[in-house]
Design a protein around this motif. Sequence first.
Motif, mmCIF file in Angstrom:
data_model
loop_
_atom_site.group_PDB
_atom_site.id
_atom_site.type_symbol
_atom_site.label_atom_id
_atom_site.label_comp_id
_atom_site.label_asym_id
_atom_site.label_seq_id
_atom_site.Cartn_x
_atom_site.Cartn_y
_atom_site.Cartn_z
ATOM 1 N N THR A 276 0.839 -1.190 0.000
ATOM 2 C CA THR A 276 0.000 0.000 0.000
ATOM 3 C C THR A 276 0.879 1.247 0.000
ATOM 4 O OG1 THR A 276 -0.127 0.045 2.412
ATOM 5 C CG2 THR A 276 -1.862 -1.155 1.229
ATOM 6 N N ALA A 277 0.283 2.348 -0.451
ATOM 7 C CA ALA A 277 0.972 3.633 -0.467
ATOM 8 C C ALA A 277 -0.041 4.724 -0.179
ATOM 9 C CB ALA A 277 1.643 3.878 -1.819
ATOM 10 N N LYS A 278 0.442 5.762 0.474
ATOM 11 C CA LYS A 278 -0.392 6.927 0.734
ATOM 12 C C LYS A 278 0.452 8.173 0.536
ATOM 13 C CE LYS A 278 -3.628 9.034 3.976
ATOM 14 N NZ LYS A 278 -4.272 8.941 5.315
ATOM 15 N N ILE A 279 -0.023 9.053 -0.335
ATOM 16 C CA ILE A 279 0.685 10.291 -0.646
ATOM 17 C C ILE A 279 -0.228 11.447 -0.280
ATOM 18 C CG2 ILE A 279 1.811 11.645 -2.453
ATOM 19 C CD1 ILE A 279 2.201 9.038 -3.999
ATOM 20 N N SER A 280 0.202 12.257 0.685
ATOM 21 C CA SER A 280 -0.622 13.362 1.176
ATOM 22 C C SER A 280 0.082 14.685 0.915
ATOM 23 C CB SER A 280 -0.881 13.206 2.677
ATOM 24 O OG SER A 280 -1.487 11.963 2.964
ATOM 25 N N GLY A 281 -0.733 15.679 0.579
ATOM 26 C CA GLY A 281 -0.193 17.025 0.395
ATOM 27 C C GLY A 281 0.739 17.163 -0.774
ATOM 28 N N LEU A 282 0.456 16.475 -1.883
ATOM 29 C CA LEU A 282 1.296 16.585 -3.082
ATOM 30 C C LEU A 282 0.983 17.894 -3.797
ATOM 31 C CD1 LEU A 282 2.107 13.852 -5.673
ATOM 32 C CD2 LEU A 282 1.299 16.064 -6.450
ATOM 33 N N GLN A 283 2.033 18.644 -4.119
ATOM 34 C CA GLN A 283 1.883 19.893 -4.858
ATOM 35 C C GLN A 283 2.968 19.973 -5.928
ATOM 36 O OE1 GLN A 283 1.937 23.068 -1.956
ATOM 37 N NE2 GLN A 283 -0.285 22.986 -1.719
ATOM 38 N N ALA A 293 -2.730 17.089 -5.064
ATOM 39 C CA ALA A 293 -3.379 15.778 -5.087
ATOM 40 C C ALA A 293 -3.229 15.096 -3.739
ATOM 41 C CB ALA A 293 -2.794 14.907 -6.197
ATOM 42 N N GLU A 294 -4.168 14.183 -3.459
ATOM 43 C CA GLU A 294 -4.123 13.266 -2.318
ATOM 44 C C GLU A 294 -4.347 11.868 -2.895
ATOM 45 O OE1 GLU A 294 -3.655 14.219 0.891
ATOM 46 O OE2 GLU A 294 -3.543 16.351 0.359
ATOM 47 N N LEU A 295 -3.325 11.008 -2.859
ATOM 48 C CA LEU A 295 -3.387 9.733 -3.560
ATOM 49 C C LEU A 295 -3.148 8.565 -2.613
ATOM 50 C CD1 LEU A 295 -1.282 10.653 -6.729
ATOM 51 C CD2 LEU A 295 -3.769 10.681 -6.500
ATOM 52 N N THR A 296 -3.821 7.447 -2.896
ATOM 53 C CA THR A 296 -3.559 6.186 -2.208
ATOM 54 C C THR A 296 -3.255 5.126 -3.257
ATOM 55 O OG1 THR A 296 -5.922 5.610 -2.212
ATOM 56 C CG2 THR A 296 -5.067 6.747 -0.270
ATOM 57 N N GLY A 297 -2.378 4.190 -2.917
ATOM 58 C CA GLY A 297 -1.977 3.146 -3.856
ATOM 59 C C GLY A 297 -2.192 1.765 -3.281
#
Length: 701
Positions: A276-283, A293-297
Amino acid sequence: MGKPLKIILSTVAAMALLLIAAVCILPFVFDPNDFKPEIVAAVKDKTGRELVLDGELKLSLFPWASISTGKIELSNAPGFQDRPFATIEEGSVKVRLLPLLSKKIEVSRIALKGLVLNLARNKQGIANWSDLTASGDTKTVAPAAAAGKQEEQPIATAAPADFEIGGIAIENARINWDDLQAEKHIEIKDFNLNTDEFAFDEPIGIAATLTATDTESKTAHTIKLSTELSVNEQLDSIALVHSDLQVTTSGETVPGKSLTTALAVADTALNMSRQTAKISGLQLKSGDAALSAELTGASIKDMPSFQGPVTIAPFSPAKFMQQLGIVLPVMQDANALGKLAVNFDLAATSDSADFKNLVMTLDDSQIKGSVGIKNFAQPAIGFLLDIDTIDVDRYLPPADKSSKPIATPAVLLAVGASALPVETLRNLNAEGSVALGRLKVNGLAMQDIQINLNAKNGAVTTQQSIKQFYQGAYSGNLSVDAHGDKPTLAVNEKIDHVQIEPLLKDYRGEARISGIVDATTQLQGQGNKTSELKSSLNGQFSFLVKDSVIKGFNLQKIIDSGKALIKGSALPADAKTDQTLFTEMSGTATINNGVIQNNDLVAKSSKLRVDGKGNINLNSEAVDYKIDAKLLNDEIAATEPEQVKAAIAIDIAGTLDKPSYTIDIASLLTDQNKAKIEKLINKIDKKLGPGVGDLLKNFLK
């Protein structure tokens, strides 16, 4: 108890003193340079490479067991360039001794200065490090052979030792990448890496800078990275906090000669065991354009997929293009491309992308819907879009309405499709629809528009309809066959009860004809250019116009003027309000290789009947047409002197842009007067010669 305790303490103290003494004395009696031949031989045995230790090896044991080196070279793999695979000007590594007794490894800062790596891949795709990373033979364990035999319990392994690194420093490193297979050469220089002290489950500060140069495109990429990294002891949970990446691309081929892109991520968490992956506060920001973006993998190792909301903040595309050094074309609206904002939910895999709940604002237009792309290698595109209103003219170059030829929606699509390369049409795989509430293009205003597209395996079809088109309706379809060298196109269109006058005013700026028109068209053609399409055009069309008024053109007055000219009477005065009324106009035409032929034009009014026939050459735009008009009121015609007919013929020549009109005066003469004039011509022939008579006869035909 006192005496044994004293003995133990004395023994420990003595051992400590001996250890300290050994640590202090060993560097003076032990020289690591004596073991250089053994080190070189071991490397040769394990890798087949030559190791050169030019500098002096220095050893110290307190408070760190450390080794520092001078220059080190490792030879390249056989068959590659005759230069070292790796070179280090200076390096050092230190390890604490006492923590080793409790299975704890503490490494001080690892420092490498002047590292040079020469990486390469030959034309067969073999890399010069492949021999270093090849795995050895693996052993397999046979399963239990006998049924019912208890499986052996796995042997518990010892817990890994605690591991700490005081940090890594790489200074002024250089990497050369030669890819002979792809014919690409990249140079990485000024590579610097610094990390904080490493410990499991603790944040580690990392900072790196480098400059990569592509010798082929002559562009340079300056990269700066800073982040905080955390890793667990099992190495299957990775976290990045406060990550910042900045890339500045420069070169003569780069728009504006320099472009900076910045990526910032507040939190990134990877769980390799759960995939799993979680990406928060991507700019992501470049110029005035900014994406967040706010992404989950999921299944990030086996079948990676990512999903989450993506937002592109409002910005000016026109200004952004100027920042990129892109020259904007001249548009009818100088404020066009002033605002763009996008929101959507992304669902992406390594081979597909879906943009759901899409909301896009472009200037005064809002677009909603979804777009999907499958198989990036051979994209299959699906879309469903709803546009509230769009004025296409804002984005088009200024046009002269007076010289603008009329083109229907399907014809415009056909011209656009024919201009595309055949390979593009063959490879196009798309299906979807676009609904528009209001559309303005080429000055024409339309409402309730629906466009459907289906393209696959070289066959492209569109269906378009307009429910509100100048108080009438429009429907049409286009088919394109791209299997041959040139695309073959077929167009079918129909308009119902469309008001001509407001349409022409919007399209041409003026309208000299009014009425309600019904028409159908079937056309076929082929070609990669508009000229080829015109010359190959075949088909037919028909039309019916009711309650028509032609302004600035009074056909009955033209007949009266012709009669007055022959009788010698005064000509009727012209008036700006001149017009001709027809209750009905109809006709059909065939098109053969770009030449329109009409033989059955009929226009009727209470006093007139008009018949017409002729042709228009779309290739040369030449016009050759003749109109015959006559009065229908027999009572009025009967009162006229017999030397004048109540009819007239008009020849139309020239081009579509500049037509010329010629009145055939002879058509106004009666047969009796023609006979008299012919006798006069014969007399002229006898006196002046036959040439003059022939000229006059031609005039009276």
